[in-house]
Write a protein that holds these residues in place. Structure first.
Motif, PDB file in Angstrom:
ATOM      1  N   ASP B 239     -24.867  11.149  25.150  1.00  0.00           N
ATOM      2  CA  ASP B 239     -23.946  11.841  23.874  1.00  0.00           C
ATOM      3  C   ASP B 239     -23.671  13.691  24.391  1.00  0.00           C
ATOM      4  N   ASP B 242     -22.360  13.191  28.318  1.00  0.00           N
ATOM      5  CA  ASP B 242     -21.181  13.284  28.058  1.00  0.00           C
ATOM      6  C   ASP B 242     -20.368  14.460  27.360  1.00  0.00           C
ATOM      7  N   GLN B 301     -20.135   0.703  29.371  1.00  0.00           N
ATOM      8  CA  GLN B 301     -19.557   1.538  29.790  1.00  0.00           C
ATOM      9  C   GLN B 301     -18.616   1.522  29.982  1.00  0.00           C
ATOM     10  N   ARG B 306     -19.892   8.913  31.144  1.00  0.00           N
ATOM     11  CA  ARG B 306     -21.149   7.813  30.488  1.00  0.00           C
ATOM     12  C   ARG B 306     -21.762   6.941  30.952  1.00  0.00           C
ATOM     13  N   TYR B 310     -25.596   6.828  30.884  1.00  0.00           N
ATOM     14  CA  TYR B 310     -26.467   5.674  30.312  1.00  0.00           C
ATOM     15  C   TYR B 310     -27.387   6.218  32.095  1.00  0.00           C
ATOM     16  N   ARG B 361     -14.222  12.852  30.546  1.00  0.00           N
ATOM     17  CA  ARG B 361     -14.586  12.509  29.185  1.00  0.00           C
ATOM     18  C   ARG B 361     -13.403  11.247  29.771  1.00  0.00           C
TER      19      ARG B 361
END
Lengths: 98, 495
Positions: B239, B242, B301, B306, B310, B361
């Motif tokens: 989060d 991101d 994802q 993102r 990860y 994003r």
């Protein structure tokens, strides 16, 4: 000051702080719980400093200074979030997930 | 160079020269900003000044390092060894790359406030102090200097609700983790009466730990593992990475993680070598969990940013596997992998920042379709960077993974290396689609022209890609160098 009771009390305070962070969802309350954790640690340092000398007391000053800096930054960030969502509740601030 | 006498003020300044230079540069940039903080030109000026500060700190570091700086034998709060200098080198490189990527990014996204660069410099000072910390007080202070600056940087795009939320999450989790770390420090101090890592290690000796010290070690581990985003303490990382502005995500995913791992490795090897029956099983299990969970979640994802977030969690798992060994070659492989991962990941986030718009994003692999035709060099650089993250032979990432595998096998471990290889194979499932989209899919009808990578960023990315390829093909000097550097950690450790 007795070492045992002081350590037990600070452990209790720390646990209350941790529980608060895990249970509550309001950013301000979370922040207060984190401060409680830090102050519990301060109490531990003070209690231990009786036996180990001034090092523990010195550490308390560092922790307080850092906590003050964190408070300044943290409250500013909470304010910035509030401006966007008019809420400091973590349940409503969930733009980022997945 | 003579051993530095750290009992005199001049000796202390000398021993901390890179940190002092960088702090002064940060303050200098802040003073300049007091007069010039309004136009984009002012922001650019602050950026170039900061880059100069990083350069000066790098010169000071290389002077200390090249002169073989050593201490006069008194236990210090900040170590004077190759291990610290190597970390400082990585952080300064990361800071320089971040500043270069930010120059055009801030202007393009309309992010005002040249204080941004001061914060990057201060965060770097924190990383340097953390990686060099030889005392638990210094661990705490370095961590906080680094983190407080990073909280602000994560929330720096004030008009973006995502950035604000990222800052909030980072702040709350970070402060929570600091609480655990601090309590661990208090308990270790309570048992040993000292906060110095070497002296505490000497106090514990070869025997098993007292109960209170074991508790302290567990709390310290929780604090560290939160910071380096290891499963199950990772939920904040994707989060935050991101939501934060992309050039900031780079140092957050590399520098901060690197500083955390370097400090953790130093602490475990110097202070708790005899307690390895206690921490090894925990780290082993968490390393496996992090490699598996990080890679599987990255697979699902949709957006590139993102996915990279990860994948950074997954890389923390590989690093933790190297820390698990607690051996000389393990510590050396932490260094090699950190350098490989830091360079590669910085370039990846730098490219992402240049290719996306509005916080990046929304950028998916499909948005990169046809990039190889429109911008062949950019596509080639991105492909090499992703292959290095994957650990493809011929890239630096492969050398790093191979080094970790070697250290694990030498330690007589079989399960973790097998999981590591399988997890890397899974990671191909999310790195390769991006490369395939760039090279094999035609650009979509009516899609806007692929943006051009700004010149400064292009130079930085080109240099990083060249380093990835060179070190991937010819690593022997680096490998023997890191072995020597890591041995500086063991000389002073109580065995």
């Amino acid at each position: 000051m007795l070492l045992g009771p002081a350590l037990a009390f600070s452990a209790l305070l720390f646990s209350i702080g941790v529980l608060g962070v895990l249970i509550r969802r309001n950013a301000i309350v979370l922040f207060m719980c984190i401060e409680l954790m830090l102050n519990a640690v301060n109490l531990t340092f003070i209690a231990l400093a009786q036996y180990h000398g001034v090092g523990g007391q010195l550490m308390v000053f560092f922790v307080m200074a850092v906590a003050a800096a964190e408070a300044a930054v943290g409250l500013a960030i909470i304010l910035a979030v509030f401006r966007h969502t008019t809420s400091v509740d973590l349940k409503t601030n969930t733009l980022l997930q997945g | 160079m003579n051993p530095i006498d750290t009992t005199t003020p001049a000796g202390v300044v000398l021993a901390l020269l890179p940190e002092v230079v960088l702090s002064l540069a940060a303050l200098g940039v802040l003073v300049v900003n007091a007069w010039r903080h309004e136009t984009a030109e002012d922001s650019r000026l602050a950026g170039w000044l900061s880059l100069g500060g990083v350069g000066a700190a790098m010169v000071a570091l290389l002077w200390l390092w090249g002169g073989g700086a050593s201490s006069s034998g008194i236990p210090q709060m900040v170590a004077l060894d190759g291990y610290r200098f190597f970390g400082d080198f990585v952080f300064l490189l990361a800071a320089a790359a971040t500043i270069v990527f930010s120059l055009d990014y801030l202007e393009r996204e309309g992010i005002r406030g040249p204080e941004y660069y001061t914060l990057i410099l201060l965060a770097t000072v924190g990383m340097m102090l953390l990686a060099g910390a030889n005392d638990l007080i210094m661990v705490f202070l370095g961590l906080e200097v680094m983190s407080v600056a990073a909280y602000v940087l994560a929330a720096y795009d004030r008009r973006s609700p995502y950035s604000a939320e990222a800052g909030l999450k980072y702040f709350l989790i970070g402060a929570f983790a600091s609480g655990f770390l601090l309590y661990g420090i208090a308990l270790v101090y309570g048992v040993t009466g000292t906060t110095n890592l070497v002296m505490a290690g000497a106090f514990f000796g070869p025997g098993s730990l007292p109960v209170m010290a074991s508790l302290g070690l567990s709390l310290l581990l929780i604090g560290f593992l939160f910071k380096v985003s290891v499963v199950p303490f990772h939920m904040w990382a994707p989060d935050v990475y991101d939501g934060a502005p992309t050039p900031v995500t780079g140092p957050m995913a590399t520098g901060i993680k690197a500083a955390g791992f370097l400090a953790l490795t130093r602490m475990l090897i110097v202070t708790f070598p005899a307690a390895s029956p206690l921490w090894q099983p925990v780290l082993g299990i968490l390393a496996i969990a992090t490699m598996v969970a990080g890679n599987l979640m990255a697979l699902s994802q949709r957006t590139v940013k993102r996915m990279l977030a990860y994948s950074s969690v997954a890389h923390a798992g590989y690093l933790l596997a190297a820390v698990w060994t607690g051996t000389l070659i393990g510590a050396a492989s932490v260094l090699v992998y950190l350098l490989a991962y830091a360079l590669t990941s910085l370039a990846a986030f730098g490219l992402l920042a240049a290719l996306g718009r509005g916080g990046e994003r929304d950028l998916t692999a499909d948005d990169l379709a046809g990039l190889a035709k429109a911008r062949p060099w950019t596509a080639a650089a991105f492909a090499i960077v992703l292959l290095s993250l994957l650990g493809f032979p011929g890239t630096f990432g492969f050398i790093g993974k191979w080094m970790i595998l070697t250290s694990l096998v030498v330690a007589g471990q079989w399960l973790i290396p097998v999981v590591l290889v399988l997890a890397s194979a899974v990671s191909a499932g999310y790195y390769l689609p991006v490369i395939m989209a760039m090279y094999m899919k035609p650009a979509r009808e009516g899609a806007p022209d692929a943006p051009r990578v700004p010149r400064g960023a292009a130079v930085a990315i080109g240099a990083i890609v060249a380093a990835i390829l060179v070190l991937g093909v010819w690593p022997p000097p680096l490998l023997s160098g890191t072995m020597e550097i890591a041995s500086s950690l063991f000389e002073r450790a109580f065995q």
